[in-house]
Design an enzyme around this catalytic site. Structure first.
Site, PDB file in Angstrom:
ATOM      1  N   GLU A 212       0.804  -1.225   0.000  1.00 17.41           N
ATOM      2  CA  GLU A 212       0.000   0.000   0.000  1.00 17.41           C
ATOM      3  C   GLU A 212       0.840   1.280   0.000  1.00 17.41           C
ATOM      4  O   GLU A 212       0.732   2.115   0.906  1.00 17.41           O
ATOM      5  CB  GLU A 212      -0.981  -0.021   1.178  1.00 17.41           C
ATOM      6  N   ASN A 253       1.964  -4.623  -3.406  1.00 21.27           N
ATOM      7  CA  ASN A 253       0.560  -4.978  -3.183  1.00 21.27           C
ATOM      8  C   ASN A 253      -0.224  -3.731  -2.782  1.00 21.27           C
ATOM      9  O   ASN A 253       0.239  -2.940  -1.948  1.00 21.27           O
ATOM     10  CB  ASN A 253       0.511  -6.025  -2.050  1.00 21.27           C
ATOM     11  N   GLU A 317      -6.272 -10.429  -1.891  1.00 15.25           N
ATOM     12  CA  GLU A 317      -7.047 -10.269  -0.643  1.00 15.25           C
ATOM     13  C   GLU A 317      -8.544 -10.176  -0.945  1.00 15.25           C
ATOM     14  O   GLU A 317      -9.266  -9.379  -0.353  1.00 15.25           O
ATOM     15  CB  GLU A 317      -6.586  -9.027   0.128  1.00 15.25           C
TER      16      GLU A 317
END
Length: 397
Positions: A212, A253, A317
């Protein structure tokens, strides 16, 4: 005479009410070991076996009489008994997997499903490899939680995604309040990443090395790493991870990069820059924490723009939440949405696999994070497959 007729009428009414109360409603429980409630369903629903502990009233033909709750049809009307991981591998993917967390591993019924290699070929530790769990004080590393999940995966032939090395959240206070200069923070990042990745050398398929890094508008997130090191913290971490385990695939990610837009463009540009600089980067993780009815129409095109750069993509996710309470219409839309996401990965050869962010609503992070929302996973909180399961299976077809 009137009293006898009244008594007879009351008895008849009571028998009708009792019969109605003896039937489970739509999606209600109707069987299973230790179950003492109704074992038949209202009209239009059939008591459908899921596991020895749970049968559920699901839409079906017939009068709604489901018998004893031990019928042999698969849960939620699933059209396949092959298992989701089996279907993913048959489609040419590396895995279909689930996140899990250490407190859940005391739930034997939960673990029994998690252990099924037909359903899951990969595990991601939800929290036990994050910085606060692995290096709570500088230079002192603890791996017990992560080791337990890796051991569980090994015992059932599953691969593991490591999650994660560098993230702005879940940092111990010694990192966030350290007021380190650039040289010291560089050393801290290098030590943390190399020690963490090195501990699991040869045991991890891929690492979310950077988690992130961007704001939703595509600008860099302000945190202790960026504020001190600028964008160089990304390459510092990736290079340390590559040295520690040359065989592990290294990912960046993020969330809200499912569709094309400013944030996904920022990720594309970052990958290009790293490649130009000779920094190792193997994959992009698309988190896919989605909302029912809001799957981006550009999802597949977005996956393709990443794989066109020569990196692989994983959906890392996945869950699809709804505003509660769940309804048949919402569950049907959720089923369709799961199918859309899986089909998008299936259609792109460089999309190697999908991980759901825990497989059951029982342990979903959604209700505690998004008020009034939930029911985001393919299994419900009773470990029963929902229509979403069928959507995933159809997406791999």
């Amino acid at each position: 005479m009137f009293q006898r007729r009244l008594a007879t009428s009351f008895a008849t009414l009571l028998s009708i009410v009792s019969a109605a109360l003896a039937q489970s409603g739509a999606y209600g429980q109707c069987g299973g070991e230790t179950w003492t409630g109704a074992t038949t369903c209202i009209s239009g629903y059939t008591c459908t076996y899921s596991n020895p502990y749970y049968s559920q009233c699901l839409p079906g033909t017939g009068s709604g009489s489901g018998g004893t709750g031990t019928t042999t049809s698969s849960a939620a009307g699933s059209t396949s008994t092959a298992g989701l991981n089996n279907l993913a591998k048959a489609a040419g993917k590396v895995y279909f997997g689930s996140a899990t967390d250490n407190p859940e591993l005391t739930d034997t019924a939960y673990v029994a499903i998690l252990n099924e290699t037909s359903e899951f070929g990969q595990l991601t530790p939800g929290n036990s490899m994050k910085w606060d769990a692995t290096e709570p004080s500088r230079g002192t590393f603890t791996f017990a939680g992560g080791d337990a999940i890796v051991a569980l995966a090994k015992g059932t032939g599953k691969i593991v995604r490591g999650h994660n090395c560098v993230w702005y959240n879940q940092l111990p206070s010694w990192v966030t309040a350290g007021n380190f200069d650039a040289a010291d923070l560089t050393s801290i990042v290098q030590t943390h990443c190399s020690t963490l990745v090195g501990h699991y050398k040869g045991q991890i398929y891929s690492w979310d090395v950077i988690n992130e890094p961007f704001n939703d508008d595509g600008t860099w997130r302000s945190d202790v790493f960026y504020n001190t090191l600028g964008t160089s913290y990304v390459s510092i971490a990736l290079q340390a991870a590559r040295t520690a385990d040359p065989a592990a695939k290294l990912y960046i990610n993020d969330y809200n990069i499912e569709g094309t837009g400013a944030k996904s463009t920022a990720m594309v540009n970052l990958v290009k820059q790293l490649q130009a600089d000779g920094v190792p980067i193997d994959g992009v993780g698309i988190q896919a924490h989605l909302i029912v009815g809001e799957v981006p129409s550009t999802l597949q095109a977005n996956i393709e723009q990443f794989t066109a750069l020569g990196v692989e993509v994983a959906i890392t996710e996945l869950d699809i939440r709804m505003t509660l309470p769940s309804t048949a219409a919402l569950l049907a839309q959720q089923k369709s949405d799961y199918q859309t996401v899986i089909a998008a990965c299936n259609a792109v050869s460089g999309c190697v696999g999908v991980t759901i962010w825990d497989y059951t609503d029982k342990y979903s992070w959604v209700p505690s994070t998004f008020s009034g929302q939930g029911a985001a996973c393919p299994w419900d909180e009773n470990l029963v497959k929902k229509p979403a399961y069928d959507g995933i299976a159809a997406g791999w077809a």
